[in-house]
Design a protein around this motif. Structure first.
Motif, PDB file in Angstrom:
ATOM      1  N   CYS A   1     -26.139  59.484 -42.432  1.00 14.53           N
ATOM      2  CA  CYS A   1     -25.316  60.560 -42.984  1.00 14.53           C
ATOM      3  C   CYS A   1     -26.202  61.721 -43.439  1.00 14.53           C
ATOM      4  O   CYS A   1     -27.164  61.535 -44.188  1.00 14.53           O
ATOM      5  N   GLU A   2     -25.864  62.914 -42.966  1.00 14.29           N
ATOM      6  CA  GLU A   2     -26.675  64.088 -43.264  1.00 14.29           C
ATOM      7  C   GLU A   2     -26.541  64.523 -44.726  1.00 14.29           C
ATOM      8  O   GLU A   2     -27.356  65.318 -45.214  1.00 14.29           O
ATOM      9  N   ARG A   3     -25.539  64.015 -45.418  1.00 11.52           N
ATOM     10  CA  ARG A   3     -25.354  64.355 -46.829  1.00 11.52           C
ATOM     11  C   ARG A   3     -25.803  63.230 -47.762  1.00 11.52           C
ATOM     12  O   ARG A   3     -25.689  63.347 -48.979  1.00 11.52           O
ATOM     13  N   GLY A   4     -26.291  62.160 -47.164  1.00  7.88           N
ATOM     14  CA  GLY A   4     -26.775  61.028 -47.949  1.00  7.88           C
ATOM     15  C   GLY A   4     -25.721  59.964 -48.133  1.00  7.88           C
ATOM     16  O   GLY A   4     -24.729  60.185 -48.836  1.00  7.88           O
ATOM     17  N   ALA A   5     -25.915  58.813 -47.511  1.00 10.74           N
ATOM     18  CA  ALA A   5     -24.927  57.733 -47.594  1.00 10.74           C
ATOM     19  C   ALA A   5     -24.982  57.047 -48.954  1.00 10.74           C
ATOM     20  O   ALA A   5     -26.031  56.969 -49.592  1.00 10.74           O
ATOM     21  N   ARG A   6     -23.815  56.565 -49.383  1.00 12.88           N
ATOM     22  CA  ARG A   6     -23.763  55.642 -50.513  1.00 12.88           C
ATOM     23  C   ARG A   6     -23.875  54.233 -49.947  1.00 12.88           C
ATOM     24  O   ARG A   6     -23.246  53.921 -48.918  1.00 12.88           O
TER      25      ARG A   6
ATOM     26  N   TYR B   1     -23.342  50.862 -45.356  1.00 17.16           N
ATOM     27  CA  TYR B   1     -23.671  52.279 -45.504  1.00 17.16           C
ATOM     28  C   TYR B   1     -22.393  53.088 -45.382  1.00 17.16           C
ATOM     29  O   TYR B   1     -21.720  53.040 -44.357  1.00 17.16           O
ATOM     30  N   SER B   2     -22.047  53.839 -46.414  1.00 20.32           N
ATOM     31  CA  SER B   2     -20.802  54.608 -46.449  1.00 20.32           C
ATOM     32  C   SER B   2     -21.132  56.091 -46.520  1.00 20.32           C
ATOM     33  O   SER B   2     -21.548  56.597 -47.553  1.00 20.32           O
ATOM     34  N   GLY B   3     -20.954  56.770 -45.398  1.00 26.81           N
ATOM     35  CA  GLY B   3     -21.298  58.179 -45.321  1.00 26.81           C
ATOM     36  C   GLY B   3     -20.150  59.090 -45.712  1.00 26.81           C
ATOM     37  O   GLY B   3     -19.055  58.643 -46.082  1.00 26.81           O
ATOM     38  N   CYS B   4     -20.389  60.391 -45.547  1.00 27.77           N
ATOM     39  CA  CYS B   4     -19.404  61.390 -45.958  1.00 27.77           C
ATOM     40  C   CYS B   4     -18.187  61.413 -45.039  1.00 27.77           C
ATOM     41  O   CYS B   4     -17.119  61.880 -45.426  1.00 27.77           O
ATOM     42  N   GLY B   5     -18.356  60.940 -43.809  1.00 27.92           N
ATOM     43  CA  GLY B   5     -17.249  60.928 -42.854  1.00 27.92           C
ATOM     44  C   GLY B   5     -17.020  62.244 -42.149  1.00 27.92           C
ATOM     45  O   GLY B   5     -16.136  62.354 -41.291  1.00 27.92           O
TER      46      GLY B   5
END
Length: 351
Positions: free
Chosen positions: A120-125, A103-107
């Motif tokens: 991630c509140e912006r949607g994870a890739r 899971y790769s979030g916005c950071g």
């Protein structure tokens, strides 16, 4: 960009060609952008979630609960060697052995800054879902998703730690079970077996249940003799008074019901396995016995770093759980065998 070898423009990759059919294709490999790197893939584990899509048509994939394109390479359990890095990447470095949190979030949001990219509140890739997964020769990944592997952790084990084995580690932490106490594991597939391996390293008594004779036999061959047929499982005969903690990896209503029934007063139940439906009566199931019920989904990057370090430090014996390492050319057969119910962990490997 710092690089030792220019990445290829196309790589071999596995794709879901049709329902219950996997093919090897040529896939494009982009240059790594800012904050990204190229991995020379060494191991990609096959996970139960991959089978959801294996059994779907392309149209069903596009409209699934978690939609994905048939053009997306599967495999979210990823381990390899850093081959090239993009602008701004100082860690990890070229030549490092790494596993990748899938899971790769916005950071930038609060969840990501805590390491919980999965929320991630912006949607994870997600690797293999909405960005390419690890079942291809080389892969572009985000540098912050990487965890460096110690030399004593092999690439197949590193890939296992990128999902199932760290899930098992966190489940035990969430259960708050202490050395000398007893944990019951519902389901002894790869995640359940990893729970047994961690439990042994932690000094716990671990009991397993599973309806499959083949899985029970495999668990016993690994030295886990306290594994029982889930049909008619009698907790009082095995653990009088009940278990201090129960971890359900099955994700089905029967396993969840058993978990609630066999935990003792003041015990903790952790639901890990994904699956629909479960009915609970809060008064007898939880309130009257002071039972804690927890749900658990994936893990944070810091927790994966901890699990990788602890696996090496404690010598947790995860390697025997891996029963099959297939080349990418053998990938279609590996998926078919996995879907047919092979025991243990299946991995696509490049070594």
């Amino acid at each position: 960009m710092t690089t030792t070898t220019a990445p290829a423009t196309t790589v071999r990759a596995l794709r879901f060609a049709a329902k219950e059919k996997v093919a090897v294709v040529d896939a494009p490999l982009p240059e790594p952008g800012p904050g990204e790197l190229v991995l020379d893939m060494k191991a990609a584990g096959l996970c139960g979630s991959d089978l959801h899509y294996f059994h779907m048509t392309h149209e069903e994939m596009r409209h699934a609960t978690q939609p994905r394109s048939p053009e997306m390479t599967p495999g979210h359990e990823i381990a390899g060697v850093v081959k090239a890095v993009g602008p701004g990447v100082s860690h990890p470095r070229v030549g490092d052995r790494v596993a990748v949190q899938h899971y790769s979030g916005c950071g930038q949001c609060e969840s990501c800054r805590r390491g919980w990219d999965v929320h991630c509140e912006r949607g994870a890739r997600v690797y293999s879902l909405n960005r390419p997964g690890g079942c291809q020769d080389e892969l572009v990944v985000t540098a912050k998703d990487c965890v460096v592997l110690p030399d004593e952790v092999s690439f197949p084990v590193g890939a296992f730690l990128a999902c199932g084995a760290t899930t098992a580690y966190q489940a035990l932490l969430r259960s708050e079970v202490r050395p000398g106490e007893t944990v019951v594991v519902i389901g002894v597939g790869p995640v359940g077996l990893a729970v047994l391996a961690w439990a042994k390293a932690f000094g716990l008594r671990a009991v397993g249940t599973d309806p499959s004779p083949e899985r029970r036999a495999f668990a016993e061959s690994l030295g886990y003799s306290d594994v029982h047929d889930s049909a008619g499982f009698d907790i009082q005969a095995v653990v009088p008074g009940g278990a201090n903690a129960v971890i359900d990896t099955s994700g089905n209503v029967h396993g969840r019901r058993t978990a609630v029934e066999v935990v003792k007063t003041w015990g903790t139940v952790v639901f890990v396995g994904l699956g629909p439906d479960f009915t609970i009566d809060p008064v007898p199931d939880l309130i009257m016995r002071q039972v804690t019920l927890r749900g658990m989904f994936v893990f944070s990057v810091p927790l994966m770093m901890e699990a990788v370090a602890e696996a090496g430090r404690l010598g947790v014996d995860l390697a025997p759980i891996i029963t099959s390492v297939s080349s990418i050319e053998e990938g279609p057969d590996a998926f078919a065998d996995f879907a047919a119910g092979s025991v243990g962990k299946s991995v696509i490997g490049w070594e």
